[in-house]
Design an enzyme around this catalytic site. Sequence first.
Site, PDB file in Angstrom:
ATOM      1  N   GLU A  82       0.889  -1.174   0.000  1.00 14.95           N
ATOM      2  CA  GLU A  82       0.000   0.000   0.000  1.00 14.95           C
ATOM      3  C   GLU A  82       0.912   1.204   0.000  1.00 14.95           C
ATOM      4  OE1 GLU A  82      -1.469   3.290   1.141  1.00 14.95           O
ATOM      5  OE2 GLU A  82      -1.529   2.308   3.099  1.00 14.95           O
ATOM      6  N   CYS A 133      -1.564   8.479   4.050  1.00 16.99           N
ATOM      7  CA  CYS A 133      -1.676   8.194   2.619  1.00 16.99           C
ATOM      8  C   CYS A 133      -3.090   8.464   2.131  1.00 16.99           C
ATOM      9  CB  CYS A 133      -1.267   6.754   2.323  1.00 16.99           C
ATOM     10  SG  CYS A 133      -2.098   5.545   3.361  1.00 16.99           S
TER      11      CYS A 133
END
Length: 543
Positions: free
Chosen positions: A293, A327
């Site tokens: 990720e 993020c």
Amino acid sequence: MLKGFFHVPKAVNEPVKSYAPNSPEKAAVLAAYKKMWNEKIEVPLYIGSEEIKTGNTRTMSAPHDHQHIVGTYHLAEKKHVEKAIANALESKTKWANMAWEQRAAIFLKAAELIAGPYRARINAATMIAQSKTIFQAEIDASCELIDFLRYNVEFMTQIYNDQPKSDSAVWNRLEYRPLEGFVYAITPFNFTAIAANLPASAAMMGNVVLWKPSDSQVFSAKIIIDIFKEAGLPDGVINVVFGDAQMISETVFASRDFAGVHFTGSTHVFKDIWKTIGMNIHHYKTYPRIVGETGGKDFIIAHPSANVKQVVTGIARGAFEFQGQKCSAASRAYIPKSLWNDVKSQLITDVKSMKMGSPEDFSNFITAVIHEGSFDKLASYIDQAKKDTNAEIIIGGNYDKSKGYFIEPTVIVTTDPKYTTMETELFGPVMTIYVYEDSKWNETLQLVDQTSEYALTGAVFSQDRYAIEEATTALQNAAGNFYVNDKPTGAVVGMQPFGGARASGTNDKAGSALNLLRWASPRTIKETFVTPEDYRYPFLGEI
């Protein structure tokens, strides 16, 4: 071995404590913060049963007071990484053969240790090491980590329970083996929960792990290690090394027994990892699992029907909580012209009201960014925006690193939808807004989809159901986690499995069974009860 179809405790999400004035949890975390602030810890390498002090150390300090040293940690050499790999492989057989309920018990105990005696310590460590406010620390280091551990145990049992069809003649079974080799976990600074979950999820499925935490998160990673040890995790299952990322990774990827990588971090680094694994593919025993990720350039798009206060709150929280160092943080927004004046006025008011300083002061909404490199990068983008004719800073734009790495929450308005801060991931408290003509709703949806290489999170605000449907369809590939009338952050384990596609990662959805499946290697077992003794089939008979 014990016999029985065991049922694990039903997973429930850990309630978020309020830390209100005079609450016991506030007193506890402030006491832990003060104690840890005034101590200096030493963090060794953890290889098998050994705690190795190499003598080559780095200091740890708080981003909001970078001159204050809270401890040191030891750096690994190549020989230590090789030793950690060997130790993991030596530990593998016993760990892989341990009954699943025994593995489950370890991580369930770890969850309850965090919920109880370790809660104040792990929150305080995250406040110190990562400059998180108490609320951000609570939802991360305590609640999300507890949720990961509880739900992953439940997901593990669901996976094991998923079996193929059998009949009276044949019994078909599916065995979920750990991977053949070891897993490499590379974890980021920004979430203590992610730092623990990446090695723990692989270990829970019977794998052994080499874990490299971020240099900027070692202080709170030490608490994770303490928790796992107290929960009864056997030595050698998760080996922990710190130091030069390139050297550690090169050593890991050179091993024939490398079986998978569990990564959260930058897109560029992950692509380099993928390339290296590909170049080494003929060397490995198996095809390594690559789970990552990575970055995001996460959006908010408001429809002309949107509620102004909801949009502004979504921007303020989505962009500026934890200084935008998620993020999933909102960093670009598309606002219709008809709403802009009201959105602008309310957003300036809200941002002006945000206090900035140490997380020890609970009235602060903004604290420091993680380190000087991040500070300097963000300052350079802010300075450029001040010079550019197609950009205007309407609030914020100041910064100071004399004591801590403080960047004011900053809002840039641009006339260019492809302006650099609309496309580039900054990882800081900077939001860029593009104002679009109301009549260009559909064109703007296409703009949102095509502007960024990333596809992590995004949000639409609208009170028009047709518009919500249009956005959901048009942006189906633009975000792995899509939010309707909410900020694009704050995914909850068991509720919103997290991950993104495109340059945002492999979308293996942490917080769901999908991620755990990546750390298992299924084996089908077919058992025939009455075995044929003649090769001839009926169709071969005479007419």
